[in-house]
Design a protein around this motif. Structure first.
Motif, short mmCIF file in Angstrom:
data_model
loop_
_atom_site.label_atom_id
_atom_site.label_comp_id
_atom_site.label_asym_id
_atom_site.label_seq_id
_atom_site.Cartn_x
_atom_site.Cartn_y
_atom_site.Cartn_z
N ASN A 29 1.18 -1.20 -0.10
CA ASN A 29 -0.28 0.02 -0.24
C ASN A 29 0.93 1.27 -0.32
OD1 ASN A 29 -2.73 0.50 -0.06
ND2 ASN A 29 -3.02 -0.47 1.69
N THR A 30 1.95 1.60 0.78
CA THR A 30 2.75 2.40 1.17
C THR A 30 3.80 2.02 -0.19
OG1 THR A 30 2.29 2.24 3.79
CG2 THR A 30 3.87 4.11 2.47
N VAL A 31 4.28 1.14 -0.62
CA VAL A 31 5.20 1.15 -1.73
C VAL A 31 4.40 1.77 -2.99
CG1 VAL A 31 6.32 -0.25 -3.32
CG2 VAL A 31 6.37 -0.02 -0.80
N ALA A 32 2.93 1.43 -3.33
CA ALA A 32 2.48 2.14 -3.86
C ALA A 32 2.23 3.87 -4.36
CB ALA A 32 0.87 1.51 -4.69
N ALA A 33 1.97 4.01 -3.57
CA ALA A 33 1.61 5.46 -2.53
C ALA A 33 2.30 6.44 -3.44
CB ALA A 33 1.23 5.85 -2.23
#
Length: 403
Positions: A291-295
């Motif tokens: 989630n954080t990586v994609a954002a």
């Protein structure tokens, strides 16, 4: 200059193809003509797609058949103090996402980290890979090829590095399967993510191998790299940046801010992220690192498909007398601060928020820093989500935020 209406008519008649418009007009007009043509053909209204901030001509290396831009809401989490090798100081983390509650979750975790004295982060290994596959007559010939490569590594390094002013060939790891020889080239690509750099350099070295040995190049990528696919080799050997972030959250903050206890979070992490992931044979032992990586990838112009490798992370938590020790270790976080989508206007501005745009001093420092900030943000997301399910607030948080 031919106008968009006329070019759209020529597209409709079949006189021109979408990709040929750039030969007849400037990039902005070509995009407008394609947009108009698609609107006529599909009945869609692309007015918002046609409103974008970057220069169409400068996006030429990022997109083909451009019709406009896709807008994703961007928020910011932080600030958080990071003691890192590339990221050293206080940082805000820009995140682009359509998932409600994600920014709130990361921000809650970062607040707990900040009020506990900040996080520590380190890039522990770095190397972009490309692994061509060669055919040989059999295992004896494979052995001879591998011996030649080992004896001529300096020659192959010279050939590979002749294609780049920044990249350095670190090593070549051989693998044999029957009459297949895979050579996993590993490069230091400095502040670039480096996939294109590694590909071009490996092509040059592969031509030398073909000319000097019986090996026949079958594919420049033999999937042992491994790019944009879940792969155990990346989890074990690493690809891009291997980076770890950790923090100790004060016991009082865990109880008051996260509404649970260090003991409950350590148990929850073990049962969910470790045992549950092992039972599922997952390559990622974490709650939602992707989630954080994609954002962060979308915000800063990284290759979004490489979130596949970016989710290759292990989260650990341990109750201590003074609080909760928490860490997240990424095996293959592939990031860069130059090249690719990092030059697009909004992505460049997001990197400016971090103070990590462009080349670092020394070379590679900015990409290291970006990896450390993303890892810290992901750690915050892990803390927040584990706390949410330990306190049974996960569903209520989504309900409260209307997601």
């Amino acid at each position: 200059m031919t106008d968009a209406e006329t070019l759209a008519d020529r597209l409709a008649s079949g006189e021109l193809r979408l990709y040929e418009l750039d030969d007849h007009t400037d990039a902005e007009t070509a995009a407008a003509a394609r947009r108009l043509y698609v609107e006529r053909e599909t009945g869609a209204d692309l007015a918002t797609v046609g409103e974008y901030a970057f220069d169409a001509g400068e996006a030429d290396s990022n997109i083909e058949n451009m019709i406009g831009g896709a807008q994703i809401p961007m928020g910011v989490a932080g600030p958080v103090e990071i003691d890192g090798s590339g990221a050293d100081g206080e940082f805000f983390l820009p995140l682009a996402t359509t998932e409600g509650a994600l920014l709130a979750s990361v921000n809650r975790g970062l607040s707990a980290i900040q009020d506990s004295g900040g996080a520590t982060a380190r890039v522990t290994d770095s190397g972009m890979t490309r692994a061509p596959v060669f055919q040989v007559a059999g295992v004896a010939e494979a052995e001879a090829v591998i011996e030649w490569v080992d004896d001529n590594t300096d020659r192959l390094r010279e050939a590979a590095e002749s294609t780049t002013s920044h990249g350095e060939l670190l090593e070549i790891d051989p693998y044999v399967v029957g009459d297949n020889v895979f050579l996993r080239f590993i490069y230091d690509t400095k502040d670039a993510m480096g996939m294109n750099m590694a590909t071009i350099a490996t092509r040059e070295a592969s031509e030398v191998i073909e000319a000097e040995t019986p090996a026949r190049l079958v594919a420049l990528s033999g999937n042992l790299c491994s790019d944009k696919k879940p792969a155990a080799i990346n989890a074990i050997e690493g690809r891009g940046r291997s980076v770890t972030a950790d923090a100790v959250i004060d016991r009082g903050l865990v109880e008051e801010r996260l509404n649970t206890t260090p003991e409950a979070m350590a148990e929850g992490n073990t049962r969910k992220n470790l045992i549950g992931s092992a039972k599922a044979a997952s390559l990622g032992f974490n709650a939602h690192a992707a989630n954080t990586v994609a954002a962060a990838f979308l915000a800063t112009g990284q290759d979004a498909a490489q979130v596949v490798e970016g989710a290759n992370a292990i989260t650990t938590m341990e109750a201590r007398e003074d609080g909760l020790y928490a860490s997240i270790s990424f095996a293959s976080l592939e990031v860069g601060t130059v090249g690719g989508g990092t030059s697009l206007d909004t992505q460049s501005e997001a990197l400016d928020v971090l103070g990590l745009g462009g080349g670092g001093d020394p070379a590679g420092a900015n990409a290291d820093g970006l990896a450390e900030v993303i890892a810290t943000g992901a750690l915050a997301g892990e803390l927040s989500l584990v706390a949410a399910f330990c306190s049974r607030h996960l569903s209520s948080a989504h309900e409260e935020l209307g997601r």
